[in-house]
Scaffold this motif. Structure first.
Motif, PDB file in Angstrom:
ATOM      1  N   ALA A 162     -13.987 149.630  -8.450  1.00 38.04           N
ATOM      2  CA  ALA A 162     -15.413 149.638  -8.812  1.00 38.04           C
ATOM      3  C   ALA A 162     -16.039 150.996  -8.482  1.00 38.04           C
ATOM      4  N   LYS A 163     -15.720 151.560  -7.315  1.00 33.03           N
ATOM      5  CA  LYS A 163     -16.252 152.867  -6.941  1.00 33.03           C
ATOM      6  C   LYS A 163     -15.711 153.962  -7.866  1.00 33.03           C
ATOM      7  N   LEU A 164     -14.452 153.840  -8.262  1.00 36.81           N
ATOM      8  CA  LEU A 164     -13.870 154.813  -9.174  1.00 36.81           C
ATOM      9  C   LEU A 164     -14.585 154.770 -10.524  1.00 36.81           C
ATOM     10  N   VAL A 165     -14.845 153.574 -11.020  1.00 33.12           N
ATOM     11  CA  VAL A 165     -15.559 153.438 -12.296  1.00 33.12           C
ATOM     12  C   VAL A 165     -16.961 154.013 -12.183  1.00 33.12           C
ATOM     13  N   GLU A 166     -17.634 153.745 -11.070  1.00 37.38           N
ATOM     14  CA  GLU A 166     -18.980 154.279 -10.858  1.00 37.38           C
ATOM     15  C   GLU A 166     -18.955 155.804 -10.803  1.00 37.38           C
ATOM     16  N   GLY A 167     -17.954 156.368 -10.124  1.00 30.62           N
ATOM     17  CA  GLY A 167     -17.822 157.826 -10.039  1.00 30.62           C
ATOM     18  C   GLY A 167     -17.571 158.454 -11.397  1.00 30.62           C
ATOM     19  N   VAL A 168     -16.724 157.829 -12.186  1.00 32.89           N
ATOM     20  CA  VAL A 168     -16.445 158.357 -13.528  1.00 32.89           C
ATOM     21  C   VAL A 168     -17.709 158.292 -14.383  1.00 32.89           C
ATOM     22  N   HIS A 169     -18.464 157.209 -14.239  1.00 30.82           N
ATOM     23  CA  HIS A 169     -19.721 157.089 -14.996  1.00 30.82           C
ATOM     24  C   HIS A 169     -20.706 158.183 -14.594  1.00 30.82           C
ATOM     25  N   LYS A 170     -20.843 158.418 -13.287  1.00 26.69           N
ATOM     26  CA  LYS A 170     -21.746 159.469 -12.817  1.00 26.69           C
ATOM     27  C   LYS A 170     -21.291 160.837 -13.311  1.00 26.69           C
ATOM     28  N   LEU A 171     -19.980 161.077 -13.307  1.00 26.33           N
ATOM     29  CA  LEU A 171     -19.446 162.349 -13.778  1.00 26.33           C
ATOM     30  C   LEU A 171     -19.735 162.543 -15.264  1.00 26.33           C
ATOM     31  N   SER A 172     -19.581 161.482 -16.042  1.00 31.53           N
ATOM     32  CA  SER A 172     -19.860 161.598 -17.476  1.00 31.53           C
ATOM     33  C   SER A 172     -21.355 161.837 -17.720  1.00 31.53           C
ATOM     34  N   CYS A 173     -22.204 161.177 -16.935  1.00 32.45           N
ATOM     35  CA  CYS A 173     -23.652 161.410 -17.072  1.00 32.45           C
ATOM     36  C   CYS A 173     -23.997 162.850 -16.700  1.00 32.45           C
TER      37      CYS A 173
END
Length: 122
Positions: free
Chosen positions: A56-67
């Motif tokens: 879940a944290k990895l997915v959140e980090g990838v989302h933040k990076l894409s944003c």
């Protein structure tokens, strides 16, 4: 004839006894494995929860990076458009370029300050 039937009966009893012994051994092993599994179950559950949280944290980090990448992409597009507009105006206003350059740079600085102030407030 009776001897033959007795021999077959004895053979079937031996086979049945062996099968019952194998079933009892297998039952004891399954019970022992079940006890070990019961003891280890909380650790397995904790490990799976930790793995779930990590994903879940990895997915959140990838989302933040894409944003973040999308935000930077927009900033660079705007910067390129501003630069192209400045040089286009300078090319069109050749004779008055120094005065126009100062005015355009002032306008760009004011616009950047305005954008930064709006970004800080959100």
């Amino acid at each position: 004839m009776y001897l033959f039937i007795a021999t077959i009966l004895i053979a079937e009893l031996i086979i049945a006894t062996n099968l019952v012994c194998l079933i009892i051994k297998a039952d004891k092993k399954v019970l022992a494995f079940s006890e070990k599994l019961t003891e280890v179950r909380p650790k397995i559950k904790g490990g799976l929860n930790s793995a779930k949280n990590a994903v879940a944290k990895l997915v959140e980090g990838v989302h933040k990076l894409s944003c973040y990448a999308e935000k930077k992409k927009q900033e660079y597009k705007i910067s390129i458009i501003k630069t192209v507009l400045i040089y286009a105006l300078l090319f069109l206003l050749k004779g008055k370029s120094k005065k126009c350059l100062s005015a355009m740079q002032l306008a760009v600085v004011l616009k950047d300050c305005w954008d930064r102030g709006a970004a800080c407030n959100s």
